[in-house]
Design an enzyme around this catalytic site. Sequence first.
Site, PDB file in Angstrom:
ATOM      1  N   TYR A 163      16.752  92.977  62.030  1.00 47.69           N
ATOM      2  CA  TYR A 163      16.294  93.027  63.952  1.00 47.69           C
ATOM      3  C   TYR A 163      17.198  91.461  63.499  1.00 47.69           C
ATOM      4  CZ  TYR A 163      12.770  95.520  62.527  1.00 47.69           C
ATOM      5  OH  TYR A 163      11.575  96.829  62.516  1.00 47.69           O
ATOM      6  N   HIS A 164      18.537  91.288  62.936  1.00 44.90           N
ATOM      7  CA  HIS A 164      19.278  90.815  63.086  1.00 44.90           C
ATOM      8  C   HIS A 164      20.824  90.798  63.755  1.00 44.90           C
ATOM      9  CE1 HIS A 164      18.258  88.030  59.448  1.00 44.90           C
ATOM     10  NE2 HIS A 164      17.943  88.297  59.684  1.00 44.90           N
ATOM     11  N   PHE A 165      20.836  91.671  64.861  1.00 48.23           N
ATOM     12  CA  PHE A 165      21.563  91.995  65.977  1.00 48.23           C
ATOM     13  C   PHE A 165      22.362  91.155  66.843  1.00 48.23           C
ATOM     14  CE2 PHE A 165      18.345  95.141  66.324  1.00 48.23           C
ATOM     15  CZ  PHE A 165      18.750  96.586  65.121  1.00 48.23           C
TER      16      PHE A 165
END
Length: 340
Positions: A269-271
């Site tokens: 979830y490090h977009f």
Amino acid sequence: MQVLIRNNKAVGVEFVKDGKKRLVLAKHEVILSAGVFGSAQILMLSGVGPRGHLQQLKIPVKVDLPVGQSLYDHLNFIVQYNTTAPLTINNEKAAEPDKILDYIFNREGIYSKNGAEGSILTNVNPLDPRGPQIELQLSNIAYEEGLVLDPNVAFKNEIVKEHLERVDPNSFVVVMFLLQPRSKGYLRLASKSPFSYPIIDPRYLSHPKDIEDFVRAIRFMRSLEQTVAWKSIGATLVRQDVPGHCSEEIYDSDHYWRCIGRHFLRSAYHFVGTCRMGSVNDPSVVVDSRLRVIGVDKLRVADASVMRYVPSGHTNAPAMMIGEKAANMIKHNKTLRYNI
């Protein structure tokens, strides 16, 4: 929702609230901070994006920019180790009244920690000059039902059940992050309706070198098992494969770990990157160095979508920095205008 653009200038926003369409005009400028997916979606709905894609959806094109073209993310991998030492935090310990009271009255004990006891960032590929390729986040939280049934972990129930049978209450967790992915995904609109979720394809592991970095990372992690510290607590790796998921491969071979990676790596979830920042002469760029959308006056984007590439670390602090920097630039512009 969309940004209202008149004569290549952002003049306000249009949105729906309580079932009614509403209009807000901007006194100075419009700031988009809707996140990696939201900001890109709003720009394209407003006519700012790839010309061919917008024309296909019959959205009038205001500015042809590569919005959504450079989507990056970290992958991570959760691995479990059983130990012979009762050092980890499990459900039984967490329910003990003295542990709870210790935090309430003293702000100490297991509830005063976040579960991450330490991190290792290292370069597992000396031929890659970009910096550390992996992070190992060491957690003293036992691999138990409360953790693995978290929807963020997103394992199938049959796999969770199989893994839980292999671990004991003294297990601990290592979360591995692949920090330098080469695979690049994209974001598209599903329709011209703002209520339709966008199409997101991160194209994980589409670049073959990413899975090889994962195998190197596994070899580094397993080398820790030979250290005095890990031997002193009897740290033993718990197998990840289950029937139908890599059990046919030779255990601990490179092919085995490539298979495990393709089945068990998941989003961190490090977009970043859908509204990429850079020089106005760079064809991959959406905003300039002051976060202004190229070709549209009085419109900025201030969130993780402007990062050119995913950093060699977590994205929370950089995203906060972008917000702080954007605020300073906006205030600076207003000060200059008033001084004039």
